[in-house]
Design a protein around this motif. Structure first.
Motif, PDB file in Angstrom:
ATOM      1  N   GLY A 159       7.537  -1.554  -2.268  1.00 24.69           N
ATOM      2  CA  GLY A 159       6.909  -0.177  -2.311  1.00 24.69           C
ATOM      3  C   GLY A 159       7.296   0.722  -3.016  1.00 24.69           C
ATOM      4  N   ARG A 160       8.635   2.195  -2.945  1.00 22.52           N
ATOM      5  CA  ARG A 160       8.927   2.302  -3.112  1.00 22.52           C
ATOM      6  C   ARG A 160       8.935   2.651  -4.914  1.00 22.52           C
ATOM      7  NH1 ARG A 160      11.269   3.692   2.179  1.00 22.52           N
ATOM      8  NH2 ARG A 160      10.684   5.584   2.945  1.00 22.52           N
ATOM      9  N   TYR A 194      -5.782   2.801   7.569  1.00 26.01           N
ATOM     10  CA  TYR A 194      -5.188   2.909   8.677  1.00 26.01           C
ATOM     11  C   TYR A 194      -6.454   3.440   9.553  1.00 26.01           C
ATOM     12  CZ  TYR A 194      -1.234   4.339   6.648  1.00 26.01           C
ATOM     13  OH  TYR A 194       0.411   4.591   5.681  1.00 26.01           O
ATOM     14  N   THR A 220      -3.040  -1.537   8.724  1.00 25.84           N
ATOM     15  CA  THR A 220      -1.229  -0.785   9.200  1.00 25.84           C
ATOM     16  C   THR A 220      -1.095  -0.302  10.466  1.00 25.84           C
ATOM     17  OG1 THR A 220      -1.115  -0.404   6.908  1.00 25.84           O
ATOM     18  CG2 THR A 220       0.670   1.066   8.574  1.00 25.84           C
ATOM     19  N   PRO A 240       1.052  -1.129  -0.055  1.00 28.65           N
ATOM     20  CA  PRO A 240       0.154  -0.191   0.400  1.00 28.65           C
ATOM     21  C   PRO A 240       0.767   1.720   0.160  1.00 28.65           C
ATOM     22  CG  PRO A 240       0.753  -0.762   2.141  1.00 28.65           C
ATOM     23  CD  PRO A 240       0.597  -2.181   1.398  1.00 28.65           C
ATOM     24  N   GLN A 296      -5.738  -1.509   2.464  1.00 29.84           N
ATOM     25  CA  GLN A 296      -5.209  -1.507   3.866  1.00 29.84           C
ATOM     26  C   GLN A 296      -5.838  -0.518   4.221  1.00 29.84           C
ATOM     27  OE1 GLN A 296      -2.992   1.533   3.302  1.00 29.84           O
ATOM     28  NE2 GLN A 296      -3.132   1.344   5.329  1.00 29.84           N
ATOM     29  N   GLY A 351       0.508   5.499  -0.628  1.00 33.85           N
ATOM     30  CA  GLY A 351      -0.651   6.376  -0.509  1.00 33.85           C
ATOM     31  C   GLY A 351      -0.381   7.438  -1.510  1.00 33.85           C
ATOM     32  N   ARG A 409      14.982  -4.749  -2.960  1.00 33.05           N
ATOM     33  CA  ARG A 409      15.215  -3.831  -4.279  1.00 33.05           C
ATOM     34  C   ARG A 409      15.595  -4.328  -5.573  1.00 33.05           C
ATOM     35  NH1 ARG A 409      13.267  -0.714  -1.900  1.00 33.05           N
ATOM     36  NH2 ARG A 409      13.085   1.184  -0.310  1.00 33.05           N
ATOM     37  N   ASP A 435       8.035  -6.540   4.150  1.00 38.34           N
ATOM     38  CA  ASP A 435       8.724  -5.554   3.805  1.00 38.34           C
ATOM     39  C   ASP A 435       9.167  -4.810   3.697  1.00 38.34           C
ATOM     40  OD1 ASP A 435       7.455  -3.285   4.511  1.00 38.34           O
ATOM     41  OD2 ASP A 435       5.403  -3.098   3.416  1.00 38.34           O
ATOM     42  N   HIS A 472       7.464   0.277   7.779  1.00 37.64           N
ATOM     43  CA  HIS A 472       7.043   1.363   7.197  1.00 37.64           C
ATOM     44  C   HIS A 472       7.552   1.918   5.901  1.00 37.64           C
ATOM     45  CE1 HIS A 472       2.926   3.225   7.216  1.00 37.64           C
ATOM     46  NE2 HIS A 472       3.788   4.377   6.438  1.00 37.64           N
ATOM     47  N   SER A 479      -4.178   1.737  -0.567  1.00 34.51           N
ATOM     48  CA  SER A 479      -4.105   2.256   0.530  1.00 34.51           C
ATOM     49  C   SER A 479      -5.721   3.202   1.352  1.00 34.51           C
ATOM     50  CB  SER A 479      -3.162   3.459   0.257  1.00 34.51           C
ATOM     51  OG  SER A 479      -2.719   4.130   0.988  1.00 34.51           O
ATOM     52  N   LYS A 511       0.037  -4.810   9.864  1.00 35.97           N
ATOM     53  CA  LYS A 511       1.066  -4.433   8.928  1.00 35.97           C
ATOM     54  C   LYS A 511       1.707  -3.526   9.945  1.00 35.97           C
ATOM     55  CE  LYS A 511       2.921  -1.918   5.007  1.00 35.97           C
ATOM     56  NZ  LYS A 511       2.483  -0.565   5.402  1.00 35.97           N
ATOM     57  N   GLY A 535      12.760  -2.315   2.144  1.00 38.31           N
ATOM     58  CA  GLY A 535      13.965  -2.585   1.084  1.00 38.31           C
ATOM     59  C   GLY A 535      13.998  -3.735   0.410  1.00 38.31           C
TER      60      GLY A 535
HETATM   61  C1  FNR Z   1       4.148   4.114   2.223  1.00 39.32           C
HETATM   62  N1  FNR Z   1       4.068   2.731   2.962  1.00 39.32           N
HETATM   63  C2  FNR Z   1       2.763   2.830   2.994  1.00 39.32           C
HETATM   64  N2  FNR Z   1       1.994   1.583   4.019  1.00 39.32           N
HETATM   65  C3  FNR Z   1       0.620   1.622   4.463  1.00 39.32           C
HETATM   66  O1  FNR Z   1       0.508   0.731   4.895  1.00 39.32           O
HETATM   67  N3  FNR Z   1      -0.605   2.919   4.041  1.00 39.32           N
HETATM   68  C4  FNR Z   1       0.202   3.771   3.857  1.00 39.32           C
HETATM   69  O2  FNR Z   1      -0.530   5.226   2.525  1.00 39.32           O
HETATM   70  C5  FNR Z   1       1.170   4.100   2.437  1.00 39.32           C
HETATM   71  N4  FNR Z   1       1.667   4.999   2.054  1.00 39.32           N
HETATM   72  C6  FNR Z   1       2.907   4.780   1.194  1.00 39.32           C
HETATM   73  C7  FNR Z   1       3.572   6.162   0.780  1.00 39.32           C
HETATM   74  C8  FNR Z   1       4.635   6.164   0.647  1.00 39.32           C
HETATM   75  C9  FNR Z   1       5.244   6.859  -0.627  1.00 39.32           C
HETATM   76  C10 FNR Z   1       5.660   5.532   0.542  1.00 39.32           C
HETATM   77  C11 FNR Z   1       7.697   5.019   0.187  1.00 39.32           C
HETATM   78  C12 FNR Z   1       5.493   4.259   1.498  1.00 39.32           C
HETATM   79  C13 FNR Z   1       4.850   1.815   3.410  1.00 39.32           C
HETATM   80  C14 FNR Z   1       4.688   1.295   2.190  1.00 39.32           C
HETATM   81  O3  FNR Z   1       3.630   0.161   1.845  1.00 39.32           O
HETATM   82  C15 FNR Z   1       5.592   0.197   2.485  1.00 39.32           C
HETATM   83  O4  FNR Z   1       5.343  -0.814   3.590  1.00 39.32           O
HETATM   84  C16 FNR Z   1       7.120   0.453   2.417  1.00 39.32           C
HETATM   85  O5  FNR Z   1       7.117   1.466   1.270  1.00 39.32           O
HETATM   86  C17 FNR Z   1       7.997  -0.526   2.035  1.00 39.32           C
HETATM   87  O6  FNR Z   1       9.467  -0.241   1.919  1.00 39.32           O
HETATM   88  P1  FNR Z   1      10.215  -0.058   0.486  1.00 39.32           P
HETATM   89  O7  FNR Z   1       9.770  -0.680  -0.181  1.00 39.32           O
HETATM   90  O8  FNR Z   1       9.469   1.490   0.017  1.00 39.32           O
HETATM   91  O9  FNR Z   1      10.958   0.317   0.793  1.00 39.32           O
END
Ligand code: FNR
Length: 368
Positions: A319-320, A133, A159, A80, A131, A82, A300, A296, A265, A109, A241, A298
């Motif tokens: 995620g990213r 919040y 989350t 997820p 997901q 957002g 890559r 999740d 996160h 999200s 999560k 890290g």
């Molecule tokens: C997130 N993440 C996140 N998690 C969640 O539960 N709800 C959300 O809305 C968001 N929004 C969100 C926005 C952005 C820009 C990022 C980068 C991350 C966290 C996401 O689900 C996840 O846990 C991490 O991104 C995992 O790490 P990596 O893969 O980015 O290293």
């Protein structure tokens, strides 16, 4: 894969830094405080090394896995994320199309830029999870769950690590918070229970609605005693999560939860926290036999997926990387990221002597 886009996702990340606006890039790339947790996430992966095995007939490989009763083409999900319209106008709609094309579950999200229903329509027959919040207003929480169920989301991810947003200097210094610009609130502004709280409609001046959003977004008061609420309003699988401690993992399982995601996160909440992968073996040892453990923070590369699976995760979320793919090339960019990750996973497994994710065990790694 898409010509012109790097196939190494760390290089894709560097390209995104050049191409995205500084505000959007800062929001996606940024993490909490000094960035120590995000670094710890990567360092944890670097400490584990794969020990490839030879002469094991790897002609036929099958990457599929069972997760919460569903068959996935590979042990990879789109986590997820957002506010995705900050990187591309099609935001979560493009992500849903890409995920659906590859039959990879997308976790939508609560803070998406498009609504639960719009994203479901874009994803068509593709698998989708929702997901939550957990908001302060239980009526909104129940309404979100009802909407997600009606729109065909099969599993619920709750989350736990974000009762409020962490201290994120990138965004603070650039005064960049998407929500204050009205991005990431689509689900709230379209929700009958939310609208009831502001007299029925958002109105031309969205400031009242945004203030109300800020007041109800997070719920720092929830405790383990409140999990029953989720079961009352959701009859499918529930995954928590943000689990990092073994006692929390045990508690989740004792409460009848169907799965946990070991995650910090992506280092965006607590600065100075332990790398997520560092906690995975303990959590798997504590609850791996009794529940589904996902991971999740890290990931890559395909090699990273191999490491997380060898340490006991059933599947991983990214995620990213896909947010960068989206920002660089829309739907095709998300497909590119997924294809790179899955192809590299397939090759890394084959070259390590593995033909099925289930065969990956700690024996294939050397680590700390
Ligand atoms: C997130 N993440 C996140 N998690 C969640 O539960 N709800 C959300 O809305 C968001 N929004 C969100 C926005 C952005 C820009 C990022 C980068 C991350 C966290 C996401 O689900 C996840 O846990 C991490 O991104 C995992 O790490 P990596 O893969 O980015 O290293």
């Amino acid at each position: 894969v898409l010509p012109g886009l790097p196939t190494d996702l760390t290089r894709l990340e560097r390209l995104a830094r050049k191409r995205l606006s500084p505000g959007a890039h800062g929001y996606v790339a940024g993490s909490a405080g000094t960035g120590a947790t995000a670094r710890a996430n990567r360092e944890a992966f670097d400490r584990w090394r794969i020990v490839p095995r030879m002469l094991r007939d790897v002609t036929v490989r099958d990457l599929s896995v069972e997760v919460l009763g569903a068959s996935l083409p590979a042990p990879v999900l789109l986590g997820p994320v957002g506010v995705l319209s900050i990187v591309h106008p099609d935001g979560e709609l493009a992500v849903a199309r890409a995920a659906s094309a590859l039959n990879v579950p997308m976790v939508l999200s609560s803070a998406a830029s498009y609504t639960i229903e719009e994203v479901a329509e874009a994803g068509g027959e593709g698998p989708r999870w929702f997901q939550l919040y957990w908001p302060k207003d239980p009526e909104i929480a129940a309404s979100f769950l009802g909407r997600a169920k009606a729109a065909g989301y099969t599993a619920l991810v709750v989350t736990l690590d974000t009762p409020m947003l962490g201290w994120r200097p990138h965004d603070l210094d650039q005064a960049y918070l998407p929500f204050l610009r009205g991005i990431g609130v689509a689900n709230y502004f379209s929700d009958p229970a939310f609208l009831k709280g502001i007299g029925g409609s958002v109105g031309a001046d969205r400031s009242t609605a945004l203030l109300h959003w800020a007041a109800i977004f997070g719920n720092p008061a929830v405790t383990w005693d409140d999990l029953g609420f989720l079961r009352e309003h959701w009859d499918g699988p529930i995954v928590l999560k943000g689990i990092q401690h073994t006692d929390d993992a045990r508690r989740a399982v004792d409460a009848g939860i169907d799965g946990v995601i070991v995650s910090n996160h992506g280092g965006r909440q607590v600065d100075g926290a332990v790398g997520a992968l560092d906690m995975l073996p303990e959590v798997v040892a504590a609850v791996g036999e009794r529940t589904t453990v996902l991971f999740d923070s890290g990931i890559r590369s395909g090699a990273d997926v191999v490491k997380a699976l060898a340490l006991g995760a059933r599947a991983v979320l990214v995620g990213r990387p896909y947010a960068y793919g989206l920002g660089l090339a829309g739907e095709a960019g998300v497909r590119h990221v997924l294809r790179c990750l899955m192809a590299e996973l397939d090759l890394t497994m084959a070259l390590s002597g593995i033909t099925r994710p289930a065969d990956l065990t700690p024996e294939f790694l050397r680590g700390p």
